[in-house]
Write an enzyme that holds these catalytic residues in place. Structure first.
Site, PDB file in Angstrom:
ATOM      1  N   GLU A  96       0.870  -1.184   0.000  1.00  0.00           N
ATOM      2  CA  GLU A  96       0.000   0.000   0.000  1.00  0.00           C
ATOM      3  C   GLU A  96       0.906   1.233   0.000  1.00  0.00           C
ATOM      4  O   GLU A  96       0.900   2.045   0.910  1.00  0.00           O
ATOM      5  CB  GLU A  96      -0.882  -0.008   1.247  1.00  0.00           C
ATOM      6  CG  GLU A  96      -1.960   1.043   1.268  1.00  0.00           C
ATOM      7  CD  GLU A  96      -2.757   0.998   2.566  1.00  0.00           C
ATOM      8  OE1 GLU A  96      -3.630   1.856   2.741  1.00  0.00           O
ATOM      9  OE2 GLU A  96      -2.487   0.123   3.410  1.00  0.00           O
ATOM     10  N   GLU A 123       5.368   8.406  -3.878  1.00  0.00           N
ATOM     11  CA  GLU A 123       5.812   8.000  -2.541  1.00  0.00           C
ATOM     12  C   GLU A 123       6.782   6.826  -2.629  1.00  0.00           C
ATOM     13  O   GLU A 123       6.948   6.059  -1.684  1.00  0.00           O
ATOM     14  CB  GLU A 123       4.605   7.674  -1.655  1.00  0.00           C
ATOM     15  CG  GLU A 123       3.767   8.916  -1.339  1.00  0.00           C
ATOM     16  CD  GLU A 123       2.629   8.658  -0.371  1.00  0.00           C
ATOM     17  OE1 GLU A 123       2.604   7.570   0.230  1.00  0.00           O
ATOM     18  OE2 GLU A 123       1.775   9.545  -0.220  1.00  0.00           O
TER      19      GLU A 123
END
Length: 680
Positions: A480, A489
């Site tokens: 995730e 990210e």
């Protein structure tokens, strides 16, 4: 009196005002328009007597020299002035007049009226903090032509005063719909052009807003869409824009209704203007007197009632939108998940996103069914690794998928944040997890309370996935790590590092993801970035819940990453040149930056994303990302906007660079990651 109550809506669009003529008796003006029989919330009234000219005051010795304003500041309380009165500048002001006396009178009067409005702390928006004045179209022309912006911005003695440019909502004849073309602008074919010229001369001043005149004809939907990215705070609905329904009452066309609904959703206040043009049927309460109590009703009450009806029939704000209200158009710095440990509040917010974990559970279910046939379900144990386990929601979703499919599962939960590991430890007790920590560079195993049926199913590993030495290979790797732009990210870098403990035929969830961008008009965000007065903030990408925004072209894909990645030449650097074309009926538009999104394939047909055309519904873990431009770019109808995006990788950081090369070139933003980067 508000237009109505709508669950979750506490915005200023609940209030409606009325435009009036000049009146010296301000208390009487408010009494007539704000009484229970009228039910308006504020008045838009001239600040000064329209017959006033400074030159006449000088030549007439019989005059007292007192400005002919609409009553002393003592006739109303400060709260009444600020809550119920909006100042309107004189329409005769002409700063570029060839008549020297008129030009000088205009300059003097403009300063006097703004100073008086500032003195009274006039307000348009209830609960606002700045005095408000409305600038008529004629004054805009003069201000733009003469460059007399010092008369308007800033206000005298540095007072903070929001100024409203009154702009007719019109475009070319072949673009207008729903009636005959109303020209309030002396032949101007696109009123946005006038607004843009004035806005540029004012250097995108943060206290400059728009009051749109809504006429009986409307431009195309694409043309209207531009205004939702501009600082529109009020819409003036003219009585001659109303049609007549079967009962003889005023109503609006379908397109006008849709427009007003959009205004309500963007916290834009309504103002009614003009004289009544409907002859109401006999016996109607709006005809003149209320039969019940004999109180005379306001001549525009029937129009107000219809606007209230449009507001009241709107659906309540969905729970997700109510949750997101506080984040609308609020700039947030993206997370640094590898450098920083997330806080408990951030974890809690993400964990509430039920839809996201439903999709992950669906993906794990499909992967388990493909991995283990029914005849081997009782004998084969699938090794599943959750890398970046956080506080355990993906672990829970995976265990539920195993239970749903009847497959046996062995789970490794890998998490680098020691604070989240504490939570996993506590949370895991009911499930018989075991925990592996790090002591003097070695892994140690600690047994927790075991419950029947769950012992030895989950092992918690407190370690960075890129450094962990896995005891066995995984069949399924679940992560995730996606950001608002997909890879922002550092999901590619993390999963490339974790890929070494995935079996050659193993499954990665997600299996791929693509970033998208589109050009946007967003005056609010641009001004928020500009307030910092430095280069760094214009070269930073922000996470933001876009609301007051105009999307000028459909999204286009930028970078795609696939996992597992067995390419012999691995590189996560990327470059993309994109061209966007606006539709010709949109008209000119201002590009303040680019909105970014992602779309991910978790496994096969299970998808997750925020790209507007395919966005997963009822999901709030990700907002869009915004890449600002240091200098906004104006694009003409049907023109091409060419933009370049780079994803650059260094030894310790990853960063993006971006620029525009057409129609006008911009500097390369964030060169060498000098302002914004994500640390490895």
């Amino acid at each position: 009196m508000v237009l109505g109550e709508r669950l979750g809506d506490k915005s200023d669009s609940r209030f409606c005002g009325v435009e009036t003529e000049f009146q010296e008796d301000m208390p009487q003006l408010l009494s007539f328009n704000l009484s229970s029989s009228a039910a308006f919330d504020f008045v838009v009234a001239p600040v000064m007597d329209p017959t006033y000219r400074p030159s006449l005051m000088v030549n007439d010795r019989n005059r007292s020299g007192v400005l002919p304003v609409a009553g002393s500041d003592l006739v109303l309380s400060p709260a009444q002035w600020s809550s119920h009165v909006v100042g309107k500048l004189s329409s005769w002001i002409d700063l570029d007049s060839e008549d020297k006396i008129l030009r000088l009178d205009s300059e003097i009067t403009l300063k006097q009226e703004i100073a008086w409005a500032s003195h009274l702390s006039l307000q348009l928006l209830r609960g606002g903090q700045h005095p408000e004045v409305w600038v008529p179209m004629e004054s805009l022309k003069g201000l733009a032509m003469e460059g007399s912006l010092a008369c308007l911005l800033p206000t005298p003695r540095g007072a903070s005063c929001a100024n409203y440019a009154r702009i007719p909502l019109e475009k070319t004849d072949d673009d207008a719909m729903d009636g005959t073309h109303d020209d309030l602008n002396g032949g101007q074919t696109d009123s946005w052009e006038l607004w843009n010229s004035f806005r540029l001369l004012c250097e995108h001043h943060s206290q400059l807003f728009i009051a749109l005149d809504v006429l009986s004809s409307l431009p195309s939907a694409n043309s209207l869409g531009r205004w939702f990215g501009e600082p529109v705070r009020a819409a003036i609905i003219h009585t001659n824009s109303f049609l007549t329904n079967a009962r003889g009452h005023p109503c609006l066309s379908k397109r006008h209704q849709k427009l007003l609904t959009a205004f309500f959703n963007h916290s834009i206040q309504m103002v009614l203007s003009g004289k009544p043009v409907h002859s109401l049927p006999k016996g109607s309460l709006e005809l003149g007197f209320n039969d019940a109590d004999g109180i005379q009703r306001h001549p525009l009450r029937s129009y107000l009632d219809y606007v209230g009806y449009l507001y009241q029939r709107m659906d309540p704000l969905p729970e997700q939108e109510r949750f997101e209200l506080g984040y609308r158009d609020f700039l947030q710095s993206p997370l640094q998940p590898l450098m920083d440990n997330l806080e408990a509040q951030t974890y809690e917010t993400f964990e509430k996103d039920t839809m996201k974990y439903i999709q992950y559970q669906r993906a794990v279910c499909k992967a388990l069914l493909d991995r283990v046939p029914d005849e081997k379900a009782s004998i084969v144990t699938t090794v599943l690794m959750v890398v970046g386990a956080g506080r355990g929601p993906l672990v829970r979703a995976s265990l539920q998928a195993a239970e749903e499919t009847g497959r046996k599962l062995k789970v490794y939960a890998v998490e680098k944040n020691p604070n989240a590991v504490v939570t996993l430890h506590k949370w895991s007790r009911p499930f018989g997890f075991e925990v592996k920590g790090r002591a003097e560079g070695k892994n140690i195993e600690v047994s927790l309370v075991k419950l029947e049926g769950w012992e030895n199913i989950v092992t918690i590993v407190s370690c960075d996935m890129r450094q962990w030495d896995a005891p066995e290979k995984a069949d399924i790797l679940v992560s995730e790590l996606l950001g608002s732009f997909g890879d922002n990210e550092l999901s590619p870098e993390c999963l490339d590092g974790a890929q070494r403990f995935l079996k050659q035929d193993g499954i990665s969830i997600p299996s791929s993801y693509t970033s998208f961008i589109q050009p946007v008009t967003t005056s609010k965000l641009y001004n928020d970035v500009k307030l910092h007065k430095d280069l760094v903030h214009f070269e930073t990408a922000y996470v933001v819940k876009l609301h007051n925004v105009a999307r000028l072209a459909p999204c286009k894909p930028v970078f795609t990453f696939t996992h597992p990645n067995y390419s012999t030449e691995k590189s996560n650097q990327r470059y993309k040149k994109l061209q966007f074309e606006t539709l010709s009926d949109t008209g000119s538009a201002m590009v303040h930056g680019f909105a970014g999104y992602f779309d991910a394939t978790l496994y096969k047909d299970v998808h997750l994303g925020i790209e507007p055309s395919t966005a997963t519904p009822n999901m709030f873990s990700w907002f869009a990302i915004f890449f600002p431009l240091r200098t906004p770019v104006c694009i003409q109808p049907g023109s091409t906007l060419e933009v370049h995006f780079w994803r650059c990788c260094g030894a310790t950081k990853v960063w993006y660079e971006w620029c525009v090369t057409s129609p006008t070139p911009s500097p390369i933003h964030n060169s060498n990651g000098r302002s914004y980067w994500v640390g490895l």
